[in-house]
Design a protein around this motif. Structure first.
Motif, mmCIF file in Angstrom:
data_model
loop_
_atom_site.group_PDB
_atom_site.id
_atom_site.type_symbol
_atom_site.label_atom_id
_atom_site.label_comp_id
_atom_site.label_asym_id
_atom_site.label_seq_id
_atom_site.Cartn_x
_atom_site.Cartn_y
_atom_site.Cartn_z
ATOM 1 N N LEU A 1 26.194 39.432 40.895
ATOM 2 C CA LEU A 1 25.894 39.441 39.581
ATOM 3 C C LEU A 1 24.528 41.323 40.086
ATOM 4 O O LEU A 1 24.321 41.744 39.571
ATOM 5 C CB LEU A 1 24.364 38.597 39.251
ATOM 6 N N GLY A 2 24.449 41.239 41.275
ATOM 7 C CA GLY A 2 23.579 41.879 42.257
ATOM 8 C C GLY A 2 22.650 41.199 43.187
ATOM 9 O O GLY A 2 23.590 40.663 43.527
ATOM 10 N N ASN A 3 21.823 42.089 43.764
ATOM 11 C CA ASN A 3 20.488 41.897 44.809
ATOM 12 C C ASN A 3 20.027 40.273 45.040
ATOM 13 O O ASN A 3 19.728 40.036 45.670
ATOM 14 C CB ASN A 3 19.915 42.741 45.211
ATOM 15 N N TYR B 1 28.467 34.190 49.815
ATOM 16 C CA TYR B 1 30.207 34.806 50.338
ATOM 17 C C TYR B 1 30.245 35.431 51.611
ATOM 18 O O TYR B 1 30.895 35.854 50.955
ATOM 19 C CB TYR B 1 29.162 36.671 48.682
ATOM 20 N N GLU B 2 29.236 35.331 52.421
ATOM 21 C CA GLU B 2 29.466 35.016 53.880
ATOM 22 C C GLU B 2 30.127 34.007 53.970
ATOM 23 O O GLU B 2 31.338 34.355 54.606
ATOM 24 C CB GLU B 2 28.523 35.091 54.434
ATOM 25 N N ARG B 3 30.272 32.562 53.461
ATOM 26 C CA ARG B 3 31.579 32.135 53.674
ATOM 27 C C ARG B 3 32.512 32.225 52.974
ATOM 28 O O ARG B 3 33.446 32.195 54.045
ATOM 29 C CB ARG B 3 31.135 30.658 52.795
ATOM 30 N N LEU B 4 32.318 33.048 51.873
ATOM 31 C CA LEU B 4 33.950 33.229 51.033
ATOM 32 C C LEU B 4 34.228 33.808 52.032
ATOM 33 O O LEU B 4 35.470 33.882 52.213
ATOM 34 C CB LEU B 4 33.847 33.665 50.239
ATOM 35 N N ASN B 5 33.821 35.354 52.653
ATOM 36 C CA ASN B 5 34.126 35.998 53.722
ATOM 37 C C ASN B 5 34.931 35.524 54.615
ATOM 38 O O ASN B 5 35.668 36.470 55.164
ATOM 39 C CB ASN B 5 33.368 37.356 54.340
ATOM 40 N N ALA B 6 33.985 35.046 55.225
ATOM 41 C CA ALA B 6 34.632 34.371 56.912
ATOM 42 C C ALA B 6 36.290 32.746 56.527
ATOM 43 O O ALA B 6 36.920 33.158 56.937
ATOM 44 C CB ALA B 6 33.505 33.785 57.500
ATOM 45 N N MET C 1 38.490 33.047 53.800
ATOM 46 C CA MET C 1 39.346 33.938 53.024
ATOM 47 C C MET C 1 39.309 35.347 52.872
ATOM 48 O O MET C 1 37.956 35.796 52.802
ATOM 49 C CB MET C 1 39.493 33.299 52.040
ATOM 50 N N PRO C 2 40.125 36.022 53.073
ATOM 51 C CA PRO C 2 40.560 38.007 52.356
ATOM 52 C C PRO C 2 39.706 37.522 50.958
ATOM 53 O O PRO C 2 39.893 37.201 50.180
ATOM 54 C CB PRO C 2 41.860 38.258 51.910
ATOM 55 N N PHE C 3 38.214 39.208 50.560
ATOM 56 C CA PHE C 3 37.727 38.775 49.975
ATOM 57 C C PHE C 3 37.202 40.053 49.858
ATOM 58 O O PHE C 3 37.216 41.489 50.566
ATOM 59 C CB PHE C 3 36.225 38.040 50.282
ATOM 60 N N VAL C 4 36.927 40.943 48.083
ATOM 61 C CA VAL C 4 36.828 41.648 47.846
ATOM 62 C C VAL C 4 35.782 42.254 46.652
ATOM 63 O O VAL C 4 35.850 41.366 46.008
ATOM 64 C CB VAL C 4 38.310 42.876 47.721
ATOM 65 N N LEU C 5 34.699 42.675 46.912
ATOM 66 C CA LEU C 5 34.302 43.119 45.838
ATOM 67 C C LEU C 5 34.169 43.721 44.764
ATOM 68 O O LEU C 5 35.424 45.208 45.275
ATOM 69 C CB LEU C 5 32.732 43.386 46.714
ATOM 70 N N PHE C 6 33.843 44.076 43.263
ATOM 71 C CA PHE C 6 34.502 45.371 42.513
ATOM 72 C C PHE C 6 33.116 45.528 42.043
ATOM 73 O O PHE C 6 32.199 44.449 41.806
ATOM 74 C CB PHE C 6 35.602 45.136 41.872
ATOM 75 N N ASP C 7 33.261 46.382 41.363
ATOM 76 C CA ASP C 7 32.331 47.115 40.295
ATOM 77 C C ASP C 7 30.715 47.223 40.804
ATOM 78 O O ASP C 7 30.259 48.323 40.172
ATOM 79 C CB ASP C 7 32.455 45.642 39.335
ATOM 80 N N SER C 8 30.128 46.336 41.080
ATOM 81 C CA SER C 8 29.045 46.425 41.642
ATOM 82 C C SER C 8 29.267 45.981 43.313
ATOM 83 O O SER C 8 29.845 44.489 43.910
ATOM 84 C CB SER C 8 28.133 45.404 40.938
ATOM 85 N N LEU D 1 23.192 43.834 50.893
ATOM 86 C CA LEU D 1 22.848 42.860 51.728
ATOM 87 C C LEU D 1 24.599 42.431 52.127
ATOM 88 O O LEU D 1 24.841 41.699 53.372
ATOM 89 C CB LEU D 1 22.072 41.991 52.287
ATOM 90 N N LEU D 2 25.734 43.069 51.342
ATOM 91 C CA LEU D 2 26.923 42.904 51.357
ATOM 92 C C LEU D 2 27.902 44.014 51.557
ATOM 93 O O LEU D 2 28.486 44.438 51.561
ATOM 94 C CB LEU D 2 27.675 42.271 49.955
ATOM 95 N N THR D 3 27.513 44.798 52.694
ATOM 96 C CA THR D 3 27.752 46.179 52.498
ATOM 97 C C THR D 3 28.528 46.215 53.570
ATOM 98 O O THR D 3 30.058 47.306 54.155
ATOM 99 C CB THR D 3 26.655 47.178 53.858
ATOM 100 N N GLY D 4 28.432 44.465 54.253
ATOM 101 C CA GLY D 4 29.883 45.444 55.189
ATOM 102 C C GLY D 4 31.349 43.806 54.343
ATOM 103 O O GLY D 4 32.218 44.453 55.290
#
Length: 345
Positions: A129-131, A138-143, A145-152, A156-159
């Protein structure tokens, strides 16, 4: 004669004369079963009415073969196109897509992410949705499983890996075009509720300054609760037109849905964008929303390459899956926009 209906793997084992463990291996991966057993199972399945349980056949696998996708809106045809592109790319790679919608609600967005964690999907592709998203989820999700952002991409999720459009390139290109064929554009923004809106606004301001022109931004305030897209563009431009303002201006809208609202406002005030019959009013957008060729007049815009975005997101997720989600190698892949010149500007 109707085929006998089979309800469980135990019943199926007895009906076709193959052991339960062999059946289980077959449904998980037919290559793990001998050719003679595969032929016997397939012949047996033709004789009975049985559908294997999708989740049960994946319980003991190292991979579930599922990818989770979250989009922010179901009523937005742009995201429908993005979801379609991801599904096609994922199916071609042998994955099943489980899609969820956050419905513009951070709590629903967080619950969707938690659902993917509980389902042990192989990876996730998310348009946040945004900031104001729950970044801890999303930090838990990234830790996990493989995780990719798209569109937006929230700041704070620049990593996290990201695939999307180069809004600086696309917005600058539109500003240059509008300046070339007419008056410098005013930017019709929207309440700063997502990363893309802010990024396009900043790109507009930067490009105007580079051209030694004065940026003019309107529409950053909420016009009514929940009035974002079409209703926002309609309300902002109706207010200006009613006061006799911007009647002969060029208006660059933050996205096509806002631009559709602006076109509606013009029609209500007897104005014809692009026609030059009552001054030089022109209206342009961004995204190439599927309805843009059918508005009146057809909307000039910048097309995002949704097929390339979807394919790149799935490709990157597969790379992360093969690398077992190793960190330290995040990528940001930005696609150029393409001008779609139509009658409105």
């Amino acid at each position: 004669m109707p085929k006998p209906k089979i309800h469980t793997m135990e019943e199926l084992s007895a009906a076709i004369g193959v052991s339960r463990p062999t059946l289980s291996r077959y449904f998980q991966d037919p290559t793990k079963v001998s050719r003679s057993s595969v032929e016997r199972i397939r012949t047996g399945l033709d004789r009975v009415d049985y559908t294997p349980n999708f989740f049960a056949t994946r319980m003991n696998r190292k991979t579930t073969g599922m990818i989770g996708v979250i989009i922010p809106y179901l009523n937005d045809l742009f995201f429908t196109r993005l979801l379609e592109s991801i599904e096609r790319a994922a199916m071609a790679a042998g994955y099943t897509v489980i899609s969820q919608c956050s419905h513009s609600d951070p709590e629903i967005e967080a619950r969707a992410a938690e659902t993917f964690l509980s389902m042990n999907v192989d990876g996730a592709i998310v348009a946040p949705l945004g900031n104001h998203s729950d970044l801890h989820v999303y930090e838990r999700l990234n830790a996990r499983m493989p995780f990719v952002l798209f569109d937006s991409r929230p700041k704070l999720l620049t990593g996290v890996d990201f695939v999307g459009t180069d809004h600086k390139q696309s917005t600058s290109m539109m500003v240059d075009y509008l300046c070339r064929v007419g008056s410098p554009p005013v930017f019709l923004a929207m309440p700063r509720v997502n990363f893309n809106a802010v990024e396009r606004e900043n790109a507009y301001i930067a490009r105007m300054i580079e051209r030694d022109l004065e940026p003019v931004v309107i529409g950053t305030e909420m016009t009514a609760p929940g009035a974002y897209f079409e209703s926002h563009g309609l309300a902002v431009m109706s207010d200006h037109f009613a006061r006799g303002a911007l009647l002969d201006s060029t208006v660059l809208c933050v996205n096509d849905r806002v631009a559709i609202g602006a076109l509606r406002a013009a029609a209500q005030h007897g104005l014809e964008p692009g026609a030059l019959r009552r001054g030089g009013l022109r209206i342009a957008g961004h995204d190439d929303y599927p309805l843009c060729p059918f508005t009146s007049p057809p909307l000039t815009t910048v097309a995002q390459d949704v097929d390339a975005i979807g394919q790149a997101a799935v490709d990157r997720l597969q790379e992360k899956l093969r690398a077992e989600n190793q960190t330290g190698n995040q990528i940001v892949k930005l696609m150029d926009g393409v001008m779609k010149i139509r009658s409105s500007a």
